[in-house]
Design a protein around this motif. Structure first.
Motif, short mmCIF file in Angstrom:
data_model
loop_
_atom_site.label_atom_id
_atom_site.label_comp_id
_atom_site.label_asym_id
_atom_site.label_seq_id
_atom_site.Cartn_x
_atom_site.Cartn_y
_atom_site.Cartn_z
N TRP A 28 6.89 3.39 -7.80
CA TRP A 28 7.13 4.16 -7.44
C TRP A 28 6.80 4.13 -5.70
O TRP A 28 7.17 4.29 -4.76
N ASP A 29 6.12 4.62 -5.28
CA ASP A 29 4.96 4.89 -4.18
C ASP A 29 5.16 3.58 -3.45
O ASP A 29 5.49 4.16 -2.04
N ASP A 30 4.86 2.36 -3.91
CA ASP A 30 5.21 0.82 -3.21
C ASP A 30 6.99 1.02 -2.62
O ASP A 30 7.37 0.80 -2.25
N ARG A 31 7.97 1.81 -3.71
CA ARG A 31 9.28 1.84 -3.11
C ARG A 31 9.50 2.90 -2.14
O ARG A 31 10.00 2.31 -1.00
N TYR A 32 8.61 4.24 -1.99
CA TYR A 32 8.67 5.10 -0.99
C TYR A 32 7.95 4.46 0.23
O TYR A 32 8.93 5.01 1.41
N ARG A 33 6.85 3.74 0.63
CA ARG A 33 6.73 3.34 1.15
C ARG A 33 7.55 2.31 1.71
O ARG A 33 7.08 1.75 3.48
N TYR A 34 8.25 0.81 0.83
CA TYR A 34 8.96 0.21 1.20
C TYR A 34 10.08 0.62 1.76
O TYR A 34 10.74 0.02 2.95
N VAL A 35 10.77 1.66 1.31
CA VAL A 35 12.28 2.39 2.19
C VAL A 35 12.11 2.97 3.52
O VAL A 35 12.38 3.15 4.48
N GLU A 118 22.09 4.74 -7.58
CA GLU A 118 21.74 4.76 -8.35
C GLU A 118 21.07 3.45 -9.35
O GLU A 118 19.79 3.55 -10.15
N LYS A 119 21.94 2.38 -9.14
CA LYS A 119 20.46 0.96 -9.74
C LYS A 119 19.39 0.50 -8.84
O LYS A 119 19.20 0.29 -9.35
N LEU A 120 18.70 1.41 -7.67
CA LEU A 120 17.85 0.96 -7.28
C LEU A 120 16.60 2.26 -8.17
O LEU A 120 16.32 2.27 -7.22
N GLY A 121 17.47 2.99 -8.56
CA GLY A 121 17.28 3.70 -9.22
C GLY A 121 16.56 5.68 -7.75
O GLY A 121 15.30 6.07 -8.44
N LEU A 122 17.04 5.16 -6.98
CA LEU A 122 16.62 6.58 -5.53
C LEU A 122 17.67 8.05 -6.19
O LEU A 122 16.62 8.33 -6.00
N ARG A 123 18.18 7.96 -6.76
CA ARG A 123 18.59 8.99 -7.21
C ARG A 123 17.70 9.89 -8.18
O ARG A 123 17.08 10.93 -7.55
N GLU A 124 16.92 9.52 -8.88
CA GLU A 124 16.39 10.12 -9.94
C GLU A 124 14.33 10.69 -9.69
O GLU A 124 14.39 10.99 -9.42
N HIS A 125 14.80 10.21 -8.19
CA HIS A 125 13.61 9.87 -7.40
C HIS A 125 14.00 10.93 -5.70
O HIS A 125 12.24 10.64 -5.85
N LEU A 126 14.68 10.64 -6.12
CA LEU A 126 14.92 11.50 -4.35
C LEU A 126 15.06 12.89 -4.85
O LEU A 126 15.85 13.30 -6.10
#
Length: 152
Positions: A28-35, A118-126
């Motif tokens: 998720w750290d990589d995903r945050y950086r990507y966002v 939700e598919k990208l998992g953003l809701r549960e991580h924000l």
């Protein structure tokens, strides 16, 4: 390797590339950086578009969305540009614009950005505030699409 083909006019990758890139990032750290990186790639919002009329209500951060409508033979097409004063939110704006900008109003109204979120998992991580802000952005874009159809 991450794909970065651009969505016309927004400075963001195509939405299918964004989805694929998310699937390649396990951490998720990589995903945050990507966002955040997606947000940095947005076309700059002109100062003239940083108006109260373009400000999205319901967002904790400041978010602006400017809409241009082009009348086409198959109905109105909407192009969006946007910005935020928060890095992560700017990235969420980029994801949303990749999904809707340059599309017909009818396509925008039938799209489901919340399901993609939700598919990208953003809701549960924000935070809930960020998720509510994303919903406010979606509501604004849908309202603009409905107004464009009403004026067609």
């Amino acid at each position: 390797m991450l794909k970065m083909a651009q969505t016309a006019g927004t400075g963001t990758p195509d939405i299918d590339d964004i989805i694929e890139n998310f699937s390649l990032l396990d951490d998720w750290d990589d995903r945050y950086r990507y966002v955040i990186e997606l947000g940095r790639g947005l076309v700059p919002l002109p100062d003239a578009d940083r108006t109260d009329a373009n400000k999205v209500q319901g967002c904790t951060s400041q978010v602006w969305l400017a809409t241009a409508v082009e009348r086409g033979p198959d109905g109105p097409v909407l192009d969006f540009i946007g910005d935020s004063d928060a890095h992560i939110v700017r990235g969420l704006v980029a994801i949303l614009l990749a999904m809707v900008s340059g599309r017909r109003a009818s396509e925008i109204l039938s799209a489901d950005p919340i399901a993609l979120f939700e598919k990208l998992g953003l809701r549960e991580h924000l935070t809930p505030q960020r998720s509510n802000g994303f919903r406010s952005m979606v509501g604004r874009i849908r309202a603009d699409a409905q107004a464009a159809l009403a004026g067609a």
